[in-house]
Design a protein around this motif. Structure first.
Motif, PDB file in Angstrom:
ATOM      1  N   UNK A 181       0.474  -0.991   0.538  1.00  0.00           N
ATOM      2  CA  UNK A 181      -0.040   0.628   0.064  1.00  0.00           C
ATOM      3  C   UNK A 181       1.110   0.946  -0.267  1.00  0.00           C
ATOM      4  N   UNK A 182       0.972   2.049  -1.524  1.00  0.00           N
ATOM      5  CA  UNK A 182       1.553   3.412  -1.250  1.00  0.00           C
ATOM      6  C   UNK A 182       0.602   4.900  -0.215  1.00  0.00           C
ATOM      7  N   UNK A 183       1.343   5.552   0.923  1.00  0.00           N
ATOM      8  CA  UNK A 183       0.431   6.205   1.112  1.00  0.00           C
ATOM      9  C   UNK A 183       1.146   7.739   1.114  1.00  0.00           C
ATOM     10  N   UNK A 184       0.441   8.565   0.345  1.00  0.00           N
ATOM     11  CA  UNK A 184       0.491   9.091   0.529  1.00  0.00           C
ATOM     12  C   UNK A 184       1.618  10.238   1.407  1.00  0.00           C
ATOM     13  N   UNK A 185       2.648  10.557   1.025  1.00  0.00           N
ATOM     14  CA  UNK A 185       3.815  10.495   2.438  1.00  0.00           C
ATOM     15  C   UNK A 185       3.855  12.221   3.144  1.00  0.00           C
ATOM     16  N   UNK A 186       4.075  12.526   4.329  1.00  0.00           N
ATOM     17  CA  UNK A 186       4.114  13.945   5.041  1.00  0.00           C
ATOM     18  C   UNK A 186       5.386  13.860   5.028  1.00  0.00           C
ATOM     19  N   UNK A 187       5.427  15.506   4.702  1.00  0.00           N
ATOM     20  CA  UNK A 187       6.881  15.854   4.936  1.00  0.00           C
ATOM     21  C   UNK A 187       7.747  15.238   6.162  1.00  0.00           C
ATOM     22  N   UNK A 188       7.327  15.370   6.497  1.00  0.00           N
ATOM     23  CA  UNK A 188       7.794  15.026   8.365  1.00  0.00           C
ATOM     24  C   UNK A 188       8.173  13.263   8.288  1.00  0.00           C
ATOM     25  N   UNK A 189       7.919  12.683   7.772  1.00  0.00           N
ATOM     26  CA  UNK A 189       7.779  10.844   7.817  1.00  0.00           C
ATOM     27  C   UNK A 189       9.452  11.125   7.193  1.00  0.00           C
ATOM     28  N   UNK A 190      10.016  11.212   6.261  1.00  0.00           N
ATOM     29  CA  UNK A 190      11.958  11.496   6.636  1.00  0.00           C
ATOM     30  C   UNK A 190      12.091  11.143   8.260  1.00  0.00           C
ATOM     31  N   UNK A 191      11.564  11.943   8.731  1.00  0.00           N
ATOM     32  CA  UNK A 191      12.426  11.862  10.229  1.00  0.00           C
ATOM     33  C   UNK A 191      11.845  10.650  10.630  1.00  0.00           C
ATOM     34  N   UNK A 192      11.362   9.953  10.496  1.00  0.00           N
ATOM     35  CA  UNK A 192      10.505   8.969  11.312  1.00  0.00           C
ATOM     36  C   UNK A 192      11.717   7.786  10.853  1.00  0.00           C
ATOM     37  N   UNK A 193      12.838   7.934   9.932  1.00  0.00           N
ATOM     38  CA  UNK A 193      13.304   6.876   9.610  1.00  0.00           C
ATOM     39  C   UNK A 193      14.440   6.368  10.874  1.00  0.00           C
ATOM     40  N   UNK A 194      14.551   5.573  10.785  1.00  0.00           N
ATOM     41  CA  UNK A 194      15.287   5.200  11.977  1.00  0.00           C
ATOM     42  C   UNK A 194      16.947   4.478  11.387  1.00  0.00           C
ATOM     43  N   UNK A 195      17.717   5.243  11.449  1.00  0.00           N
ATOM     44  CA  UNK A 195      19.531   4.817  10.680  1.00  0.00           C
ATOM     45  C   UNK A 195      20.554   4.256  12.589  1.00  0.00           C
ATOM     46  N   UNK A 196      20.432   5.470  13.173  1.00  0.00           N
ATOM     47  CA  UNK A 196      20.820   4.612  14.619  1.00  0.00           C
ATOM     48  C   UNK A 196      20.699   3.970  15.326  1.00  0.00           C
ATOM     49  N   UNK A 197      19.071   3.059  15.243  1.00  0.00           N
ATOM     50  CA  UNK A 197      18.731   1.866  15.762  1.00  0.00           C
ATOM     51  C   UNK A 197      19.673   0.289  15.231  1.00  0.00           C
ATOM     52  N   UNK A 198      19.026   0.993  14.181  1.00  0.00           N
ATOM     53  CA  UNK A 198      20.095  -0.199  12.677  1.00  0.00           C
ATOM     54  C   UNK A 198      21.129  -0.536  12.931  1.00  0.00           C
ATOM     55  N   UNK A 199      21.290   0.700  12.970  1.00  0.00           N
ATOM     56  CA  UNK A 199      23.669   0.357  13.698  1.00  0.00           C
ATOM     57  C   UNK A 199      23.508  -0.063  14.755  1.00  0.00           C
ATOM     58  N   UNK A 200      22.696   0.104  15.899  1.00  0.00           N
ATOM     59  CA  UNK A 200      22.922  -0.173  17.317  1.00  0.00           C
ATOM     60  C   UNK A 200      22.658  -1.330  17.505  1.00  0.00           C
ATOM     61  N   UNK A 201      21.487  -1.747  16.861  1.00  0.00           N
ATOM     62  CA  UNK A 201      21.639  -3.151  17.105  1.00  0.00           C
ATOM     63  C   UNK A 201      22.183  -3.672  16.534  1.00  0.00           C
ATOM     64  N   UNK A 202      22.592  -3.900  15.486  1.00  0.00           N
ATOM     65  CA  UNK A 202      23.815  -4.731  14.718  1.00  0.00           C
ATOM     66  C   UNK A 202      24.707  -4.947  15.402  1.00  0.00           C
ATOM     67  N   UNK A 203      25.255  -4.045  15.930  1.00  0.00           N
ATOM     68  CA  UNK A 203      26.489  -4.127  16.986  1.00  0.00           C
ATOM     69  C   UNK A 203      26.391  -5.045  18.276  1.00  0.00           C
TER      70      UNK A 203
END
Length: 451
Positions: free
Chosen positions: A146-168
């Motif tokens: 399901x492609x939902x029209x994105x909000x401008x703020x959605x990019x702020x929700x992308x988690x990158x530090x969390x996946x790096x931390x868990x991978x460590x």
């Protein structure tokens, strides 16, 4: 009759050609994809058993699409990438990601059996959302996107530090043996003095809650032995550096009940910790708080308060001998085959009844010239606390060859001494295959898998 025939022919002549209809459908989908100012948001689940990957898609008229995701592998290649896309018509109007990106990476996981996809069939529009279906899924289990029209703020929700931390929090090497990627973490619940053990399957986005115990660390847990097994797996997604469970997990200890819905993941602090005298391993720590479990400190300790590697009748664990590794993550196959050229497996007997007695031992299985199995197992005594096992070899060996050579006996002793040097082993539960474990020797960093 001539008049009627002429009317039918005129009507047919006014219909657009098949080529025109296909071209119009392709252009219509292109117009829909490029219309939203902020693009589209996709919470992508390759199968019903996986968690979700947050992906933002911003399509351009020139056949390129900007793809942002919370998949941090490949040195962050898929966090923000522009790739080519194509709209075609085969089984219907199709959206195809042309250039290698996050969709292709997910497709290739687990030898292309993960369920990921990079070709999607357009199903239609519903309440302003675009509906696609995975092209190559079996007909009885088709993934809907399901492609939902994105909000401008959605990019702020992308988690990158969390996946790096868990991978460590991973103790096996990067994709060691093709088994997968797992992060082990204990959450010390500071407001209660409890230890919550978890393991994260980072590829499938699934977390397993193993158990909760009284105590702040391994020493305190071992002394109190007040442990409550949980043994629950939960798919999750990531949002704003938080783990969001699909369904909450509830556990109780000493009358205190915790309903866990999410876990915030803090910035990783990497330090060294000694799990065996004279050796150190890198561990990850972070601290945070939330309403589910209160204030906590998390660390990637090898210790798990509980898992399913327990003594039970006829617990025999096996693995192909190539899945035994040294401290540099190199298989020790050549060393094993130098002693046992016909070796087919490594085995671990954990409380197995043999000849009216309980046998514990590790060693190798070979096939003789008549395809009969022969066992060369070295017996041991052990104590176990959670997933920590202290091993002491004894003289209670199991050798099924009536005439073992001295070279075989010496080789068995040397190989098992090498693998289990120091006698301290942690057996870590993994998730993507039921009954799959990794054992790790912190004294010399040798490791292997068991099934």
């Amino acid at each position: 009759m001539l008049i009627l025939s002429g009317c039918v022919n005129d009507e047919g002549a006014n219909l657009p050609s098949v080529e025109d209809r296909v071209s119009n459908a392709v252009q219509e989908l292109r117009d829909k994809l490029t219309e939203p100012q902020n693009g589209w948001r996709l919470d992508y689940r390759p199968t019903g058993e996986t968690g979700a990957f947050l992906i933002l898609l911003n399509f351009n008229e020139d056949g390129t699409v900007r793809v942002q995701s919370d998949v941090t592998v490949n040195d962050g290649l898929f966090i923000d990438q522009v790739i080519a896309y194509r709209i075609d018509s085969s089984q219907g109007v199709e959206l195809i990601m042309e250039t290698y990106g996050v969709f292709h990476y997910l497709f290739e996981l687990q030898q292309a059996s993960f369920g990921g996809e990079f070709e999607f069939i357009f199903e239609g529009e519903e309440n302003g959302n675009l509906i696609f279906a995975s092209k190559t899924d079996p007909s009885n289990d088709v993934t809907e996107l399901v492609f939902i029209p994105a909000q401008e703020s959605d990019s702020d929700l992308i988690s990158t530090e969390a996946t790096v931390t868990l991978g460590e929090g991973r103790f096996q090497g990067e994709d060691l043996g093709g088994i997968g990627s797992f992060g082990n973490f204990n959450f010390h619940l500071q407001d209660h003095g409890y230890l919550l053990s978890t393991v994260f399957d980072l590829e499938r986005r699934v977390v397993k809650f193993l158990g909760i115990a009284e105590g702040a660390d391994m020493g305190e847990v071992t002394s109190t032995e007040n442990i409550e097994e949980i043994d629950i797996e939960a798919p999750f997604s990531l949002s704003d550096e938080r783990i969001i469970l699909d369904q909450s997990v509830t556990t109780t200890l000493n009358g205190n009940t915790f309903e866990i819905k999410e876990l915030p993941i803090g910035e990783a602090i990497v330090s060294l910790e000694s799990f065996c005298l004279g050796q150190e391993d890198s561990v990850v720590n972070f601290s945070s708080t939330n309403s589910d479990i209160g204030s906590f400190e998390a660390n990637s300790s090898l210790f798990q308060v509980a898992n399913n590697f327990t003594v039970a009748p006829d617990d025999v664990y096996s693995i192909n001998h190539v899945f035994l590794y040294d401290e540099n993550d190199n298989s020790i196959t050549d060393q094993i085959e130098a002693v046992f050229p016909e070796v087919v497996a490594f085995q671990w007997y954990h409380g197995v009844e043999v000849a009216d007695s309980v046998f514990n031992g590790v060693g190798f299985v070979i096939l003789d010239e008549f395809n009969n199995a022969e066992f060369f197992l070295r017996g041991f005594d052990f104590t176990q606390s959670g997933n920590f096992i202290q091993i002491t070899f004894n003289g209670n060996d199991l050798i099924t060859d009536e005439n073992p050579t001295q070279e075989q006996l010496d080789g068995l002793e040397q190989l098992t001494d090498q693998i289990f040097s120091g006698g301290e082993v942690y057996v870590l539960e993994l998730l993507n295959i039921n009954g799959l474990f990794e054992f790790y020797n912190p004294c010399n960093k040798h490791k292997g898998f068991l099934f």
